[in-house]
Design a protein around this motif. Structure first.
Motif, short mmCIF file in Angstrom:
data_model
loop_
_atom_site.label_atom_id
_atom_site.label_comp_id
_atom_site.label_asym_id
_atom_site.label_seq_id
_atom_site.Cartn_x
_atom_site.Cartn_y
_atom_site.Cartn_z
N SER A 23 0.89 -1.20 -0.12
CA SER A 23 -0.02 -0.03 0.22
C SER A 23 0.73 1.41 0.12
O SER A 23 0.57 2.30 -0.69
CB SER A 23 -0.84 -0.17 1.20
N ILE A 24 1.93 1.37 0.82
CA ILE A 24 2.87 2.35 0.73
C ILE A 24 3.47 2.50 -0.40
O ILE A 24 3.60 3.80 -1.19
CB ILE A 24 3.91 2.23 2.06
N TYR A 25 4.04 1.50 -1.12
CA TYR A 25 4.56 1.62 -2.32
C TYR A 25 3.75 2.24 -3.51
O TYR A 25 4.07 3.02 -4.27
CB TYR A 25 5.19 0.15 -2.90
N ASN A 26 2.33 1.76 -3.41
CA ASN A 26 1.60 2.05 -4.45
C ASN A 26 1.16 3.64 -4.12
O ASN A 26 0.79 4.50 -5.15
CB ASN A 26 0.49 1.18 -4.57
N GLU A 27 1.03 4.14 -3.02
CA GLU A 27 0.67 5.20 -2.84
C GLU A 27 1.78 6.34 -3.10
O GLU A 27 1.56 7.35 -3.93
CB GLU A 27 0.74 5.55 -1.13
N VAL A 28 3.16 5.87 -2.94
CA VAL A 28 4.02 6.81 -3.46
C VAL A 28 4.22 6.74 -5.02
O VAL A 28 4.38 7.67 -5.59
CB VAL A 28 5.61 6.22 -2.90
N ILE A 29 3.97 5.65 -5.68
CA ILE A 29 3.97 5.39 -7.31
C ILE A 29 3.03 6.52 -7.70
O ILE A 29 3.28 7.12 -8.58
CB ILE A 29 3.73 4.09 -7.59
N ALA A 30 1.94 6.47 -7.25
CA ALA A 30 0.69 7.41 -7.75
C ALA A 30 0.79 8.78 -7.46
O ALA A 30 0.30 9.53 -8.19
CB ALA A 30 -0.54 6.74 -7.22
N HIS A 31 1.60 9.04 -6.21
CA HIS A 31 1.28 10.48 -5.93
C HIS A 31 2.60 11.33 -5.56
O HIS A 31 2.89 12.27 -5.04
CB HIS A 31 0.78 10.63 -4.49
N SER A 32 3.78 10.61 -6.18
CA SER A 32 5.22 11.20 -5.94
C SER A 32 6.22 10.85 -7.04
O SER A 32 5.87 10.16 -7.86
CB SER A 32 5.54 11.10 -4.55
N THR A 33 7.26 11.56 -6.95
CA THR A 33 8.27 11.15 -8.22
C THR A 33 9.52 10.51 -7.52
O THR A 33 10.59 10.37 -7.89
CB THR A 33 8.95 12.47 -8.55
N ALA A 34 8.91 9.78 -5.97
CA ALA A 34 10.28 9.10 -5.27
C ALA A 34 10.75 7.92 -5.98
O ALA A 34 11.91 7.34 -5.75
CB ALA A 34 9.85 8.87 -3.96
N LEU A 35 9.99 7.26 -6.75
CA LEU A 35 10.21 6.10 -7.41
C LEU A 35 10.08 5.97 -8.94
O LEU A 35 8.99 6.98 -9.44
CB LEU A 35 9.12 4.85 -6.69
N TYR A 36 10.93 5.46 -9.83
CA TYR A 36 10.61 5.59 -11.19
C TYR A 36 9.95 4.60 -11.64
O TYR A 36 10.24 3.81 -12.35
CB TYR A 36 12.22 5.69 -11.86
N GLU A 37 8.74 4.52 -11.25
CA GLU A 37 7.91 3.50 -11.45
C GLU A 37 6.57 4.15 -11.75
O GLU A 37 6.09 5.37 -11.30
CB GLU A 37 7.35 2.62 -10.63
#
Length: 72
Positions: A23-37
């Protein structure tokens, strides 16, 4: 949340903590540029991620709430 309300878990497991981490990973993927996914991770991705960490001898650690130890 304060430091007093969390504890560190140095042996997270897929069964107990996988959904929270996913859930944390998917939140970050959807709402930030912290991951290149750009696509949300799946449960199969999380299973592979935990397996790779185990194979390489890397622990999965997280902070969890004292009042809800399975919530990451």
């Amino acid at each position: 949340m304060t430091l007093e309300s969390v504890k560190w878990v140095s042996a997270c497991t897929l069964a107990e903590h996988g959904q929270g981490i996913l859930s944390i990973y998917n939140e970050v993927i959807a709402h930030s540029t912290a991951l290149y996914e750009y696509e949300p991770r799946t449960w199969a991705d999380m299973e592979n991620w935990f397996e790779l960490k185990a194979q390489r001898g890397f622990p999965v650690i997280a902070a969890v709430r004292n009042d809800a130890p399975s919530q990451v």
